[in-house]
Design a protein around this motif. Structure first.
Motif, PDB file in Angstrom:
ATOM      1  N   ARG A 147       9.724   7.718  -0.307  1.00  0.00           N
ATOM      2  CA  ARG A 147       8.305   7.473  -0.035  1.00  0.00           C
ATOM      3  C   ARG A 147       8.208   6.289   0.905  1.00  0.00           C
ATOM      4  N   GLN A 148       7.325   6.378   1.883  1.00  0.00           N
ATOM      5  CA  GLN A 148       7.127   5.224   2.756  1.00  0.00           C
ATOM      6  C   GLN A 148       5.733   4.645   2.579  1.00  0.00           C
ATOM      7  N   GLY A 149       5.682   3.361   2.375  1.00  0.00           N
ATOM      8  CA  GLY A 149       4.400   2.668   2.253  1.00  0.00           C
ATOM      9  C   GLY A 149       4.303   1.546   3.262  1.00  0.00           C
TER      10      GLY A 149
ATOM     11  N   VAL B  63       0.857  -1.188   0.000  1.00  0.00           N
ATOM     12  CA  VAL B  63       0.000   0.000   0.000  1.00  0.00           C
ATOM     13  C   VAL B  63       0.891   1.234   0.000  1.00  0.00           C
ATOM     14  N   SER B  64       0.716   2.103  -0.987  1.00  0.00           N
ATOM     15  CA  SER B  64       1.545   3.308  -1.055  1.00  0.00           C
ATOM     16  C   SER B  64       0.683   4.508  -1.422  1.00  0.00           C
ATOM     17  N   TYR B  65       1.141   5.679  -1.051  1.00  0.00           N
ATOM     18  CA  TYR B  65       0.414   6.891  -1.410  1.00  0.00           C
ATOM     19  C   TYR B  65       0.411   7.083  -2.922  1.00  0.00           C
ATOM     20  N   LYS B  66      -0.691   7.603  -3.438  1.00  0.00           N
ATOM     21  CA  LYS B  66      -0.749   7.935  -4.860  1.00  0.00           C
ATOM     22  C   LYS B  66       0.201   9.081  -5.154  1.00  0.00           C
ATOM     23  N   THR B  67       0.676   9.146  -6.402  1.00  0.00           N
ATOM     24  CA  THR B  67       1.555  10.241  -6.806  1.00  0.00           C
ATOM     25  C   THR B  67       0.834  11.565  -6.559  1.00  0.00           C
ATOM     26  N   GLY B  68       1.557  12.509  -5.976  1.00  0.00           N
ATOM     27  CA  GLY B  68       0.962  13.816  -5.721  1.00  0.00           C
ATOM     28  C   GLY B  68       0.451  13.954  -4.306  1.00  0.00           C
TER      29      GLY B  68
ATOM     30  N   ASN C 250      -2.690   3.719  -3.359  1.00  0.00           N
ATOM     31  CA  ASN C 250      -2.716   2.624  -4.331  1.00  0.00           C
ATOM     32  C   ASN C 250      -2.371   1.335  -3.617  1.00  0.00           C
ATOM     33  N   TYR C 251      -2.816   0.221  -4.170  1.00  0.00           N
ATOM     34  CA  TYR C 251      -2.360  -1.052  -3.618  1.00  0.00           C
ATOM     35  C   TYR C 251      -1.962  -2.000  -4.738  1.00  0.00           C
ATOM     36  N   ALA C 252      -1.002  -2.867  -4.426  1.00  0.00           N
ATOM     37  CA  ALA C 252      -0.552  -3.887  -5.369  1.00  0.00           C
ATOM     38  C   ALA C 252      -0.534  -5.213  -4.625  1.00  0.00           C
ATOM     39  N   ILE C 253      -1.058  -6.255  -5.281  1.00  0.00           N
ATOM     40  CA  ILE C 253      -1.169  -7.563  -4.633  1.00  0.00           C
ATOM     41  C   ILE C 253      -0.200  -8.540  -5.299  1.00  0.00           C
ATOM     42  N   GLU C 254       0.531  -9.276  -4.468  1.00  0.00           N
ATOM     43  CA  GLU C 254       1.438 -10.325  -4.944  1.00  0.00           C
ATOM     44  C   GLU C 254       1.040 -11.616  -4.261  1.00  0.00           C
ATOM     45  N   LEU C 255       0.866 -12.678  -5.042  1.00  0.00           N
ATOM     46  CA  LEU C 255       0.543 -13.972  -4.445  1.00  0.00           C
ATOM     47  C   LEU C 255       1.713 -14.920  -4.629  1.00  0.00           C
ATOM     48  N   ASP C 256       1.914 -15.803  -3.642  1.00  0.00           N
ATOM     49  CA  ASP C 256       3.060 -16.711  -3.682  1.00  0.00           C
ATOM     50  C   ASP C 256       2.994 -17.715  -4.821  1.00  0.00           C
ATOM     51  N   ASN C 257       1.836 -18.375  -4.993  1.00  0.00           N
ATOM     52  CA  ASN C 257       1.785 -19.422  -6.027  1.00  0.00           C
ATOM     53  C   ASN C 257       1.085 -18.954  -7.295  1.00  0.00           C
TER      54      ASN C 257
END
Lengths: 81, 81
Positions: free
Chosen positions: A37-39, A7-12, A73-80
């Protein structure tokens, strides 16, 4: 299955914590550091083993709780996957 | 060069924020969620273009400021490595 949500802040969007880290690094003598930037990184252990269903589940979690979608914003990563 | 630092609690260290997220997800009706851990993800823009030197620099930043190495682990990812 393990899921990682970034989870990170949107640009701006102002990121005061990132700015504080950047300034402190400069004060400590680290040169050549630009934007900081810290998320958040949230790691979840899921019982769901189907990657498609797991992604849908984590997306719902992000929309409801994990991220404030107005400013983050969020980005999802799955292991398998 | 862009660097990403992932700071997370060491195994065995209590993570109250992760626990709170896990409980709230359960309360919201999300089933099958096991352990939840929350970490930080710090993104830095570096002037250094040599990957080896950049890694050394970010390692020093982690040891000095970004991570509390008594209770936290850190992992460094560089864009052009």
């Amino acid at each position: 299955m393990k899921a990682r949500v970034h989870v990170s802040y949107k640009t701006g969007v102002l990121d005061p914590q990132g700015k504080a880290i950047g300034m402190t690094l400069a004060n400590l003598g680290f040169a050549g550091v630009g934007d900081v930037r810290q998320g958040k990184l949230i790691e979840l252990e899921l019982a769901e083993s189907d990657a498609h269903k797991a992604r849908k589940l984590v997306e719902a979690m992000c929309e409801k709780l994990l991220a404030n979608t107005v400013i983050e914003n969020y980005a999802i990563e799955l292991d398998n996957e």
